[in-house]
Design an enzyme around this catalytic site. Sequence first.
Site, PDB file in Angstrom:
ATOM      1  N   ALA A  10     -19.638  66.473  97.370  1.00 48.96           N
ATOM      2  CA  ALA A  10     -19.290  65.663  98.545  1.00 48.96           C
ATOM      3  C   ALA A  10     -19.309  64.164  98.264  1.00 48.96           C
ATOM      4  O   ALA A  10     -19.161  63.360  99.182  1.00 48.96           O
ATOM      5  CB  ALA A  10     -20.235  66.006  99.694  1.00 48.96           C
ATOM      6  N   SER A 139      -7.042  76.447  95.663  1.00 53.67           N
ATOM      7  CA  SER A 139      -5.878  75.608  95.335  1.00 53.67           C
ATOM      8  C   SER A 139      -4.620  76.472  95.397  1.00 53.67           C
ATOM      9  O   SER A 139      -4.695  77.680  95.147  1.00 53.67           O
ATOM     10  CB  SER A 139      -6.030  75.039  93.923  1.00 53.67           C
ATOM     11  OG  SER A 139      -4.783  74.571  93.451  1.00 53.67           O
ATOM     12  N   TYR A 152      -7.716  76.433  85.187  1.00 55.59           N
ATOM     13  CA  TYR A 152      -7.892  76.010  86.581  1.00 55.59           C
ATOM     14  C   TYR A 152      -7.315  77.083  87.518  1.00 55.59           C
ATOM     15  O   TYR A 152      -7.955  77.470  88.494  1.00 55.59           O
ATOM     16  CB  TYR A 152      -7.186  74.664  86.787  1.00 55.59           C
ATOM     17  CG  TYR A 152      -7.345  74.069  88.169  1.00 55.59           C
ATOM     18  CD1 TYR A 152      -8.500  73.381  88.512  1.00 55.59           C
ATOM     19  CD2 TYR A 152      -6.334  74.192  89.115  1.00 55.59           C
ATOM     20  CE1 TYR A 152      -8.642  72.821  89.778  1.00 55.59           C
ATOM     21  CE2 TYR A 152      -6.466  73.639  90.377  1.00 55.59           C
ATOM     22  CZ  TYR A 152      -7.620  72.951  90.707  1.00 55.59           C
ATOM     23  OH  TYR A 152      -7.761  72.405  91.964  1.00 55.59           O
TER      24      TYR A 152
HETATM   25  P1  NAP Z   1     -12.507  64.692  93.094  1.00 58.33           P
HETATM   26  O1  NAP Z   1     -12.094  63.550  93.941  1.00 58.33           O
HETATM   27  O2  NAP Z   1     -12.399  64.590  91.615  1.00 58.33           O
HETATM   28  O3  NAP Z   1     -13.997  65.126  93.495  1.00 58.33           O
HETATM   29  C1  NAP Z   1     -14.606  66.191  92.857  1.00 58.33           C
HETATM   30  C2  NAP Z   1     -15.996  66.372  93.421  1.00 58.33           C
HETATM   31  O4  NAP Z   1     -16.590  67.519  92.772  1.00 58.33           O
HETATM   32  C3  NAP Z   1     -16.888  65.182  93.164  1.00 58.33           C
HETATM   33  O5  NAP Z   1     -17.619  64.873  94.311  1.00 58.33           O
HETATM   34  C4  NAP Z   1     -17.815  65.677  92.043  1.00 58.33           C
HETATM   35  O6  NAP Z   1     -19.127  65.152  92.140  1.00 58.33           O
HETATM   36  C5  NAP Z   1     -17.881  67.154  92.352  1.00 58.33           C
HETATM   37  N1  NAP Z   1     -18.315  67.933  91.179  1.00 58.33           N
HETATM   38  C6  NAP Z   1     -17.645  68.167  90.018  1.00 58.33           C
HETATM   39  N2  NAP Z   1     -18.411  68.892  89.186  1.00 58.33           N
HETATM   40  C7  NAP Z   1     -19.584  69.125  89.836  1.00 58.33           C
HETATM   41  C8  NAP Z   1     -20.777  69.814  89.498  1.00 58.33           C
HETATM   42  N3  NAP Z   1     -20.921  70.438  88.318  1.00 58.33           N
HETATM   43  N4  NAP Z   1     -21.790  69.861  90.415  1.00 58.33           N
HETATM   44  C9  NAP Z   1     -21.654  69.239  91.613  1.00 58.33           C
HETATM   45  N5  NAP Z   1     -20.545  68.568  91.977  1.00 58.33           N
HETATM   46  C10 NAP Z   1     -19.528  68.507  91.099  1.00 58.33           C
HETATM   47  O7  NAP Z   1     -11.642  65.994  93.442  1.00 58.33           O
HETATM   48  P2  NAP Z   1     -11.019  66.517  94.819  1.00 58.33           P
HETATM   49  O8  NAP Z   1      -9.555  66.358  94.724  1.00 58.33           O
HETATM   50  O9  NAP Z   1     -11.747  65.956  95.983  1.00 58.33           O
HETATM   51  O10 NAP Z   1     -11.322  68.068  94.662  1.00 58.33           O
HETATM   52  C11 NAP Z   1     -12.227  68.786  95.497  1.00 58.33           C
HETATM   53  C12 NAP Z   1     -11.898  70.268  95.434  1.00 58.33           C
HETATM   54  O11 NAP Z   1     -10.557  70.461  95.922  1.00 58.33           O
HETATM   55  C13 NAP Z   1     -11.901  70.845  94.016  1.00 58.33           C
HETATM   56  O12 NAP Z   1     -12.460  72.130  94.024  1.00 58.33           O
HETATM   57  C14 NAP Z   1     -10.428  70.907  93.653  1.00 58.33           C
HETATM   58  O13 NAP Z   1     -10.154  71.896  92.693  1.00 58.33           O
HETATM   59  C15 NAP Z   1      -9.821  71.224  95.009  1.00 58.33           C
HETATM   60  N6  NAP Z   1      -8.383  70.883  95.101  1.00 58.33           N
HETATM   61  C16 NAP Z   1      -7.968  69.585  94.956  1.00 58.33           C
HETATM   62  C17 NAP Z   1      -6.607  69.312  95.038  1.00 58.33           C
HETATM   63  C18 NAP Z   1      -6.078  67.919  94.891  1.00 58.33           C
HETATM   64  O14 NAP Z   1      -4.847  67.776  94.773  1.00 58.33           O
HETATM   65  N7  NAP Z   1      -6.886  66.885  94.891  1.00 58.33           N
HETATM   66  C19 NAP Z   1      -5.695  70.345  95.259  1.00 58.33           C
HETATM   67  C20 NAP Z   1      -6.169  71.639  95.385  1.00 58.33           C
HETATM   68  C21 NAP Z   1      -7.518  71.894  95.316  1.00 58.33           C
HETATM   69  P3  NAP Z   1     -19.743  64.055  91.120  1.00 58.33           P
HETATM   70  O15 NAP Z   1     -18.649  63.053  90.864  1.00 58.33           O
HETATM   71  O16 NAP Z   1     -20.905  63.531  91.869  1.00 58.33           O
HETATM   72  O17 NAP Z   1     -20.144  64.809  89.874  1.00 58.33           O
END
Ligand code: NAP
Length: 243
Positions: A10, A139, A152
Amino acid sequence: MERIAIVTGASKGIGREIAKQLAKNKIKVIANYNQSEKEALELKKELEQENITIEIMKADVSKREQVKKMVQNVLGKYKKINILVNNAGISEYKMFRDETDEDWNRVINTNLYSAFAMTQEVIPNMVQNQEGCIINISSIWGLTGASLEVLYSISKAGMNGMTKALAKELGPSNIRVNAIAPGAIDTDMNANLTKKEWNQLQEETPLGKIGMPEDIAKCVKWLVEDNFTTGQIISINGGWVIT
Ligand code: NAP
C-alpha cells in the site's frame, strides 16, 4: 462496528489508493509496505490531515514468517480481520528463454505465494467470525497472457485460479473471494512506458483513456460493500481487452 482491512503493497500506486479509499470509508486500514517506508509514512500523514488514522506495517509478503508476524500483530491489536486485499506485486520483462530459477522464485513468490500465505494466515479468523472479504489484485495478463511477461502472466493466472477455487471452499463460511484484473494503470510499475506508448494505449482503448489507481480502488470499495459476488475476476481496462 469498525471493520479492519489489510492492504498489501500500500505504499505506492494501486494499493496506496485502495488504502486511502477504504480508510475514507470508515474502515481501519493496515497499510503494508516493504521497501518504501518514506511513501508509507507520507500516506499516513496525508490521511492524518483529514483526521483519519491508519497503521503502516512493514513486511515482505513473499516471506511466510513476516506474513505470520504481521497478521499476528493485527489480530493481537484488533482481534479480527474483515478485509484482505492482496495487492503487492512486481513485474518483469524478459524473454522466456532467459528466465532463471531466481526470476521464477522472485516473481511467483511476490505475486502469488504472497496471496497464498496472507490468505492462509487470515482465514482462520474470518472462518471463526463467519465473515470476510478477500480481494486479489490480478491482471488482464493473467487472462490473456503477455509476451515477455510469461512469469508475471503465470503468477496472475494462478491468482485467478486461486480466487475461483477458494470462493467455492470459503463461500459456506460467508467469506467472499474475488479478483480485479486491471489493464494498464498509470503507476510506477509502468514507468518504463514512453509517452508515445501511452498515447497508443489510449487510442486502442474503447473508452479513450488511461486507467488510474482510483479506477481500481472504486471497484474494491464496491466489492467490500457487496454481499452476493464471489469467485469473479473483474477486468477493469476501459474495454482494451474484452474476454
Ligand atoms: P507499484 O506502483 O510498483 O507498487 C507496487 C507495490 O507493491 C508497492 O507498494 C510495493 O511496496 C509493493 N510490494 C512489492 N513487493 C512487495 C513485497 N515483497 N512485500 C510487500 N510489498 C511489496 O505497482 P502497482 O501498479 O500499484 O501494482 C499493484 C498491483 O496491481 C500489483 O499486483 C500489479 O501486478 C497489479 N497490476 C498493475 C497494473 C498496472 O498497470 N499498474 C496492471 C495490472 C495489475 P514497497 O515499494 O514498499 O516494497
